[in-house]
Design an enzyme around this catalytic site. Sequence first.
Site, short mmCIF file in Angstrom:
data_model
loop_
_atom_site.label_atom_id
_atom_site.label_comp_id
_atom_site.label_asym_id
_atom_site.label_seq_id
_atom_site.Cartn_x
_atom_site.Cartn_y
_atom_site.Cartn_z
N ARG A 1 2.00 -10.71 10.22
CA ARG A 1 3.20 -10.26 10.34
C ARG A 1 4.17 -11.25 9.73
O ARG A 1 5.33 -11.08 9.52
CB ARG A 1 3.51 -9.75 11.64
N ASP B 1 -3.63 7.71 4.66
CA ASP B 1 -3.27 6.27 4.62
C ASP B 1 -3.64 5.86 6.04
O ASP B 1 -4.22 6.55 6.90
CB ASP B 1 -1.49 6.45 4.96
N GLU B 2 -3.88 4.37 6.06
CA GLU B 2 -4.51 3.77 7.33
C GLU B 2 -5.93 4.39 7.68
O GLU B 2 -6.18 4.92 8.68
CB GLU B 2 -3.44 3.81 8.62
N GLN C 1 -7.94 -4.54 9.64
CA GLN C 1 -6.78 -4.22 10.41
C GLN C 1 -7.08 -3.00 11.39
O GLN C 1 -6.17 -2.53 11.98
CB GLN C 1 -5.40 -3.87 9.49
N LYS D 1 0.84 -1.09 0.04
CA LYS D 1 0.06 0.01 0.00
C LYS D 1 0.76 1.51 -0.26
O LYS D 1 0.66 2.22 -0.73
CB LYS D 1 -0.87 -0.01 1.23
N THR D 2 2.11 1.26 0.63
CA THR D 2 2.96 2.17 0.81
C THR D 2 3.36 2.78 -0.78
O THR D 2 3.46 3.88 -1.34
CB THR D 2 4.15 2.15 1.69
#
Length: 715
Positions: free
Chosen positions: A600, A215-216, A246, A31-32
């Site tokens: 993770r 973002d997020e 998330q 995503k970044t």
Amino acid sequence: MIQNSLNEAQRQAVEAPLRHQLILAGAGSGKTRVLTHRIAWLVSKEGLSPFEVLAVTFTNKAANEMRTRLESLLHMPTRQLWIGTFHGLSHKLLRAHHEEAQLPALFQIMDSDDQLRMVRRSIQALNLDEDRFPPKEAQWFINHQKEEGLEVTEVQPFDAKGDQLLKIYQTYQAACQKAGVIDFADLLLKSYKLLLKHDDLRAHYQNRFRALLVDEFQDTNTIQYAWLKLLAGLKGAVMIVGDDDQSIYGWRGARIENIQRFSKDFANAHVIRLEQNYRSTSNILKAANALIAQNTGRMGKNLWTSGKDGELITIYAGFNEQDEAYYIASRIREFKNHGFPLKSNAILYRSNAQSRVLEEILMQFGIPYRVYGGLRFFDRAEIKDALSYLRLIMNHDDDTAFERIINTPTRGIGDRTITTVRDYAKHHQLTLWNALNTLILQKQFAARSETALLSFIQLIENLSKTIATLPLHKQVEAVIGQSGLIEHFRKEKGEKGLTRIENLEELINAAHQFEKEREDDDMTPLAAFLASAALESSNEQADASEDCVQLMTLHSAKGLEFPFVYLAGCEEELFPHYLSMHDPKALEEERRLCYVGMTRAMEKLFMTYAETRRIHGKEMYHKPSRFLNELPEELVQGVKFRTKVTRPMTAKSDANIPSRAELDSQFYPGQTVHHHVFGEGTVIQLEGDGDDLKVKVRFKKVGTKTLMASFLKAK
DNA sequence: TCTATGGTGATTTTT
DNA sequence: TCACCATAGA
């Protein structure tokens, strides 16, 4: 990860014409990468000026990473581009328009610690019982109102208690205004109101920002959403990136529904799903997908990978928490013996208290480790003391700073004296500093107190004069030197005092560093330094060089990845936590937390629990976490957690042994390597063997590439 | 002003 | 169990 180019979904998001977009980005889906490429695309292909772009993140780390990556993509400075956190950008707005926002030019930012003191004092000033109105609760109330966008004049109390809490809010807010300080929530609320109330400013910024990226997004709260919507206006194209699965900060005011709301408020928003995962093995993803499928009301998403199936997920039942820790430490030692560095292991847990046993056992094993999320540098008492001196020097009205250092180091100013000053200030609407000076003129103090007070006033005024012309780091140095803090901490016995002194020296370094890196803006270096200390409480110095096992809570693991992950304490009552397991909403958040933890892991995931565990001094018997039962059986191996077996303390290995290729090669996942063109990177995966050995490497500068092993140097 | 003692309560945390 | 706080006493 072979990702020299964007995948189809990513490309769609990046190369779309200016429009509203909702990007549902699964864990590890790049995503970044999409965010930065999108901005680069807009600037280089759509002809937008960086000046017209606003990018918002949640943490400073994410903001910095984005700016760095963008600079290497665009090969141009990005100073004009507004990238930052909600709080950082709000701060920028308020500094630029402090008059319109009715703030003093030198307004200071309070952190939650300062805020709590301020709230406590407000409660005392109102003569309210601290038992009936715990400061923490009042603080929560105030922040909650602000996060819902309610200024002190807009709150509608609905009962007697709310009435009192509102009084505290009013008193607190008045005290902040008088002292010229604002809290974190105020940054957002005040900048929001600033734009709302000033048509000209609003029009200016709405015209300016043609593209807004967030973002997020699942972590945004009510005021952040409103802030964004206002700033976007009717013309701004908004792209939000987030993952409802998330969302783990609901308890902090984050509104997961903001994602659904977005589609309604921003007409014709295109929804794009990023479901291809470049991080984990297929088995890990399948298990995580199965787990999260238990939640209701999801946007829906299924992670997949083109990579290998990988190992099964190992579940281990320890008979107590020591045994659990033993098992984990044994696996880590095993990996270490196979040549994997310690830092490719992360132990994740639900609550901080769990780290203790793990630490004890790791220490027994002689395995170095690092626990994340302790006190941050700028939150340390000695640092806050020194900063309070600087704050008071810059703004004598800063009551928070005044209170903190009036008798630190102790200089014979007692509680009685301070109470006198406080009362006088309250009755005459003065700041503490002004009240003190008036009282001195009126000869209100006993001789001994007066001498002490005068020397304090002298100290602050002398320092104000002497540092006026110095460069920043000299200012900090002078203040630390003359405040007497060093002598004060030298008296503290043991290593503690020494560490504190070292930290003060480190603060001078930090100031030096800050001076060098700072972009010029209209703030004085000192003001900018103090603001960044409050807003950018950098977690720790980057001592990534040390190879050690990483210990952290599931919450702080978000956004990170590790080859080997141990999810410890998978027991009912602990995970899901007993305070969250009876409310369906809260339980789903716990499940998302588990999902975050599982995703993770890159190569191998262990989930462990203890059949009995000491909690608050009591031996507790908990069932294995329901989350373990929600994993498909065919993806799980190891100890049968559904049947009880008695087991010896020494845990038997059922972990994966690295593949032949990995053993034959000098390379292994997680290793740092060097390439003569691409620079430094981390090995992700090995492919093929012998002469044909290829290595997938994620480079810091250029992303992920697969290369012949012979081109790489181990570091 | 420092230190000893007892009571309390105990997820998750960035800005 | 243990760590943090507030309060009392030297």
